[in-house]
Motif scaffolding. Structure first.
Motif, mmCIF file in Angstrom:
data_model
loop_
_atom_site.group_PDB
_atom_site.id
_atom_site.type_symbol
_atom_site.label_atom_id
_atom_site.label_comp_id
_atom_site.label_asym_id
_atom_site.label_seq_id
_atom_site.Cartn_x
_atom_site.Cartn_y
_atom_site.Cartn_z
ATOM 1 N N ALA A 530 1.035 -1.327 -0.023
ATOM 2 C CA ALA A 530 -0.244 0.116 -0.042
ATOM 3 C C ALA A 530 0.867 1.276 0.147
ATOM 4 O O ALA A 530 2.028 1.152 0.525
ATOM 5 N N MET A 531 0.378 2.280 -0.806
ATOM 6 C CA MET A 531 1.148 3.582 -0.623
ATOM 7 C C MET A 531 0.442 4.545 -0.439
ATOM 8 O O MET A 531 -0.700 4.675 -0.545
ATOM 9 N N LYS A 532 0.930 5.509 0.603
ATOM 10 C CA LYS A 532 0.075 6.765 1.049
ATOM 11 C C LYS A 532 0.775 8.120 0.837
ATOM 12 O O LYS A 532 2.222 7.794 0.851
ATOM 13 N N ILE A 533 0.228 9.041 0.658
ATOM 14 C CA ILE A 533 1.101 10.432 0.597
ATOM 15 C C ILE A 533 1.702 10.596 2.000
ATOM 16 O O ILE A 533 0.993 10.398 3.249
ATOM 17 N N CYS A 534 2.780 11.308 2.123
ATOM 18 C CA CYS A 534 3.361 11.582 3.663
ATOM 19 C C CYS A 534 3.765 13.171 3.495
ATOM 20 O O CYS A 534 4.479 13.754 2.630
ATOM 21 N N VAL A 544 -7.167 14.104 -0.266
ATOM 22 C CA VAL A 544 -6.444 14.513 -1.567
ATOM 23 C C VAL A 544 -6.276 13.243 -2.436
ATOM 24 O O VAL A 544 -5.087 13.092 -3.186
ATOM 25 N N ASN A 545 -6.917 12.200 -2.237
ATOM 26 C CA ASN A 545 -6.917 11.132 -3.054
ATOM 27 C C ASN A 545 -5.425 10.405 -3.257
ATOM 28 O O ASN A 545 -4.671 10.106 -4.001
ATOM 29 N N GLY A 546 -5.002 10.522 -1.733
ATOM 30 C CA GLY A 546 -3.329 10.074 -1.598
ATOM 31 C C GLY A 546 -3.160 8.613 -1.065
ATOM 32 O O GLY A 546 -2.166 8.426 -0.178
ATOM 33 N N ILE A 547 -3.961 7.744 -1.555
ATOM 34 C CA ILE A 547 -3.826 6.288 -1.098
ATOM 35 C C ILE A 547 -3.977 5.331 -2.069
ATOM 36 O O ILE A 547 -4.980 5.670 -3.015
ATOM 37 N N ARG A 548 -3.090 4.686 -2.335
ATOM 38 C CA ARG A 548 -3.239 3.696 -3.518
ATOM 39 C C ARG A 548 -2.984 2.205 -2.754
ATOM 40 O O ARG A 548 -2.023 2.039 -2.003
ATOM 41 N N LEU A 565 1.389 11.997 -6.139
ATOM 42 C CA LEU A 565 2.032 13.446 -5.743
ATOM 43 C C LEU A 565 1.362 14.426 -6.549
ATOM 44 O O LEU A 565 0.925 15.610 -6.212
ATOM 45 N N ALA A 566 0.908 14.003 -7.894
ATOM 46 C CA ALA A 566 0.249 15.100 -8.750
ATOM 47 C C ALA A 566 -1.283 15.275 -8.352
ATOM 48 O O ALA A 566 -1.602 16.441 -8.165
#
Length: 897
Positions: A530-534, A544-548, A565-566
């Motif tokens: 899982a990947m999240k904005i930091c 911010v739709n910052g989770i995949r 990031l975008a």
């Protein structure tokens, strides 16, 4: 300041009325009239420089001119001169002041400055101040009516405390009509000095008080209030109506926890923790007050309903069901007795429908049977005028019979003028009567709620299998670095490291600052990830739709990095981005929970538990509690939510899961207790899978605190600093520590080893076993009010208690009583002396000045120990006992001789 000098306010021998007057419709007139008409037995000194005499008494220009000692001064002059008057009272040795005058902080900055000036004159003098902006005070046992209320309350055993003078007047007026008596009637006004905590502490110790009812607008000195209320509510019901709702500030909270923990919920949690029953309306307050004043307390929820109208019985049952309670099932024996007295077509169940033609004889015989039925804990008698009965006659006959009833009996005489005379008979006989069955049921359930509160307060928590360990040093470093660098919102890795330092499991999380590093970290952790904005500028990543999620390949990670990031910069162009976090993708959880900490401006940190994940804001299924927590308190917190019932009902989630969540709540509460810098903390979600728990995401907001731990808490925590390992009797190694609520079983085991003589020496009575209430009293102590150290013999797998010593503060918090108990086989080894000496030293640090205890003449070992520790030993005249007294104001070494 506690209860110092409050006795001079409520049991004064002399009173000065400053602003006394003979002009009707003036406050000074009303106060003088009430004191004189109330037959106050002491001296009354009118103070008014414009007169030589008032009310056939010499009038004085000031308090200073009175040549006798004055205990209480009542101020009924413009508030602007109140600071000067308080200064005169201080110099004249007056014990207490009641300031009736309005115009204080409620009027704005100028009024606030006047109150500050009054406070400055009073502080450090010992003088106590009630008010300003209050109705005054009444103490019926002292024949004291130092108020401008229109009449004197009826004497009774209920105390009423209110911030609102208007509420006082309304309650008083209604109480006369309903024949409700009071021991104290107190308007505290602005609470410049004396507040609810002081009043509960003082009134709670008065044997003439059976219950306390309060109207609350706000609370001050919250730690003291909670301490006083928790001590008193165990023995006397406290009912509170809290007005006012949530502050708008909660809406601006940075975390889910902050948004969910509203002020009104926090008051609910505080009252519950203190054992206070909270009511929601003025009507409910008065109804509950009436039941408290006129009835014994119910021993259970077993309510029987007698009615001559079936529909009204159903209404009462519906009202009960709103509380999750069914009417009590009548026993076969009770039904058999009723069959003999009632028509064959009676309801044969509860509610007991007497049918519309019921006369006084049918009512009386039914009530007699119900009074004798062991399954019944309360009785509601309903009557509707139906032409065939006489409501007044039935009321009079029941009133004569019910003069001494063993449990709550209350009535609902429905109707208008036709039943008014009957209601009057019931009120005159001190039998509560209500306009509707629903009001009657609600008042009964409020009393039952208090009984349940007492049960919960006396329930002893289970012991943890081992001592919980915490890495305070690592946690402190994380928080310190965040504050020093100005990073008040910790990033996810920092937040999870903080949790991990307190033993809260988290999933492994790495930060990547570029796409290549993200790929490398993902490969190290293993797919899927899982990947999240930091970013510290992003409070909620989903915004911010910052989770995949479920990224299974290198290309997935590379693309997701750029997309995240975008998306973040599109929503928050000025956000400073540290990169992304990479973490293993865990299997789909069975449950998602939210746990959190929110630091309230007044109450300090609160702990939140509820349903987490995407359902957090939608369902708002959550409950809050205050640190510190033990297993019992953690379980109670969980039980208040719907998700707990789902968890408990799932076979896959057994007691192991619930135990793990309990432990995490305890650890979280300890984190909140140790670090006042934590403003908000979210664990959302905490996931449950395969008998394990894991914090999947965490958010922490910190801020420099001006208060050091543990003084930011409203409930005193376990004092770790008083733990130590000692050696006595040559080679006996013991662990000395404060007593804990979980020690109930250890106390029981120690008691079983005691000889009858040792028991008699300690308790002054031949006790055969320790009751549940005694165990609760001994183990669930308030560490601000009582010092209790135990000596523990530690083995590889268990603990054994071999001794305990206590120093318990008295009405004057500078005075305390001691007690010591050591197992028989451990006598003569210095254990009792060591424990008591340490208690005395702690007491000295707490500001205790004198400690005393009573010892039987035959207890030679205790007398020898007292002499060794420096106690003054005096024989009690005409008694077979000695009193031991020690002055802790002497130099430290004197105690340790």
């Amino acid at each position: 300041m506690g209860v110092d000098n409050l006795d001079k306010i409520f049991q004064p021998k002399s009173i000065a009325v400053i602003g006394a007057s003979e002009k009707k419709e003036s406050v000074g007139f009303d106060i003088m009239r009430n004191l004189i008409n109330g037959k106050f037995p002491g001296n009354i000194y009118p103070v008014n420089p414009s007169y030589k005499a008032l009310w056939d008494k010499q009038s004085y220009a000031s308090v200073a001119e009175i040549d006798s000692m004055v205990d209480l001064a009542v101020v009924a002059v413009p508030i602007a001169v109140a600071p000067k008057i308080v200064n005169e009272c201080v110099k004249s040795g007056v014990g207490g002041v009641v300031i009736i005058s309005a115009g204080g902080k409620e009027t704005g900055q100028k009024g606030k400055e006047i109150e500050n000036a009054i406070k400055k004159e009073a502080e450090s003098s010992g003088i106590r101040v009630i008010g300003p902006n209050c109705l005054g005070i009444v103490c019926t046992k002292s024949n004291l009516n130092a108020s401008f209320a229109g009449q004197m309350p009826i004497m009774g055993k209920m105390a009423f405390i209110s911030q609102s003078g208007a509420i006082c007047s309304s309650i008083l007026d209604l109480s006369i009509k309903e024949q409700i008596g009071f021991s104290y009637f107190v308007s505290v006004g602005s609470m410049l000095d004396v507040d609810f905590g002081d009043m509960i502490d003082f009134i709670g110790q008065d044997p003439n008080v059976g219950s306390i009812v309060m109207y609350v607008e706000n609370l001050t000195n919250l730690r003291y209030f909670m301490s006083a209320a928790r001590a008193v509510s165990r023995i006397k019901p406290i009912i509170a109506l809290k007005s006012g709702r949530t502050r708008a500030g909660a809406a601006a909270a940075a975390s889910h926890t902050g948004a969910l923990a509203g002020e009104d919920d926090i008051y609910d949690a505080a009252f519950k923790r203190a054992g206070i029953v909270r009511v929601k309306t003025f009507e409910e307050l008065f109804d509950c007050a009436e039941l408290l004043a006129k009835n014994p307390h119910p021993s259970g929820p077993g309510l029987a309903i007698i009615t001559n109208a079936g529909g009204l019985g159903v209404m009462a049952v519906d009202a009960l069901s709103d509380y999750g309670i069914e009417p009590v099932a009548l026993s076969a024996e009770t039904i058999k007795k009723l069959d003999k007295e009632l028509p064959s077509y009676w309801s044969h169940s509860n509610p007991i429908d007497l049918i519309g033609d019921a006369d006084h004889e049918r009512y009386l015989n039914t009530v007699k049977i119900c009074i004798e039925a062991p399954e019944i804990n309360g009785l509601l008698v309903i009557l509707v005028p139906q032409g065939l009965n006489d409501p007044a006659n039935i009321a009079k006959i029941l009133a004569d019979f019910l003069k001494n009833h063993p449990f709550p009996v209350f009535t609902s005489w429905l109707g208008g003028p036709g039943v008014e005379k009957g209601r009057q008979f019931l009120n005159d006989a001190l039998i509560p009567t209500f306009d509707t069955p629903e009001r009657a049921v609600r008042a009964f359930m409020d009393l039952h709620k208090h009984s349940k509160n007492i049960e919960l307060l006396q329930e002893t928590p289970a012991r943890l299998p081992g001592k919980l360990q915490f890495d305070r040093e690592s946690a402190s470093l994380i928080i310190k670095q965040g504050i020093e660098t100005g990073h008040f919102l910790l990033n996810e890795v920092e937040a999870k490291s903080l949790l991990l330092s307190y033993g809260i499991p988290v999933n492994r999380t790495e930060i990547a600052c570029c796409a290549e590093e993200a790929v490398q970290k993902a490969q190290q952790l293993g797919f899927p990830v899982a990947m999240k904005i930091c970013s510290r500028d992003v409070v909620h990543k989903t915004s911010v739709n910052g989770i995949r999620l479920d990224l299974n390949s290198v290309s997935d990670v590379e693309k997701s990095y750029e997309d995240i990031l975008a998306s973040c910069l599109s929503c928050k162009p000025k956000a400073k981005i540290d990169g992304v976090t990479i973490q293993p993708m865990l299997k789909r959880p069975d449950f998602e929970l939210i746990l959190g900490i929110k630091k309230d401006r007044e109450f300090g940190p609160v702990i939140l538990f509820g349903m987490g994940g995407v359902m957090t804001e939608i369902l708002k299924d959550r409950a809050i509690a205050f640190p510190p927590l033990n297993r019992l308190l953690a379980r109670r917190l969980m039980e208040e939510t719907k998700v707990y019932r789902i968890l408990k009902g799932q076979a896959a989630h057994n007691s192991t899961d619930l135990y793990l969540i309990e432990e995490i709540l305890i650890r979280l509460a300890q984190l909140a207790a140790d670090f006042p810098e934590i403003e908000e903390l979210d664990i959302n979600p905490l996931i449950l899978t395969d008998n394990s728990v894991c914090a999947l995401d965490a958010r922490v907001v910190i801020k420099q605190s001006g208060t050091k731990a543990p003084m930011h808490l409203i409930i005193s925590p376990y004092p770790n600093q008083n733990e130590s390992h000692i050696s006595v009797g040559g080679n006996i190694n013991l662990f000395v520590r404060p007593i804990r609520p979980e020690d109930a079983s250890l106390i029981e085991e120690l008691f079983k080893t005691l000889s009858p003589q040792t028991i008699y020496f300690r308790f002054f009575a031949p006790i055969k076993n320790i009751s549940a209430s005694m165990l609760a009293r001994f183990t669930q102590i308030d560490y601000d009010r009582e010092i209790a150290l135990v000596a523990i013999l530690e083995t590889e797998n268990d603990e054994k208690m071999i001794g305990v010593a206590r120093v318990i503060t008295q009405r004057n918090p500078k005075h305390a009583e001691f007690a010591v108990l050591v197992g028989d086989s451990w006598h003569g080894k210095g254990i009792g002396a060591t424990l008591l000496r340490r208690c005395l030293n702690i007491g000295k640090d707490h500001g205790i000045e004198k400690v005393w205890g009573t010892v039987l003449a035959e207890n030679t070992q205790m007398l020898a120990m007292g002499k060794k520790l420096g106690f003054k030993i005096e024989r009690v005249p005409d008694e077979n006992e000695y009193q031991l007294i020690i002055d802790l104001t002497k130099p430290y070494d004197d105690i340790n001789k």
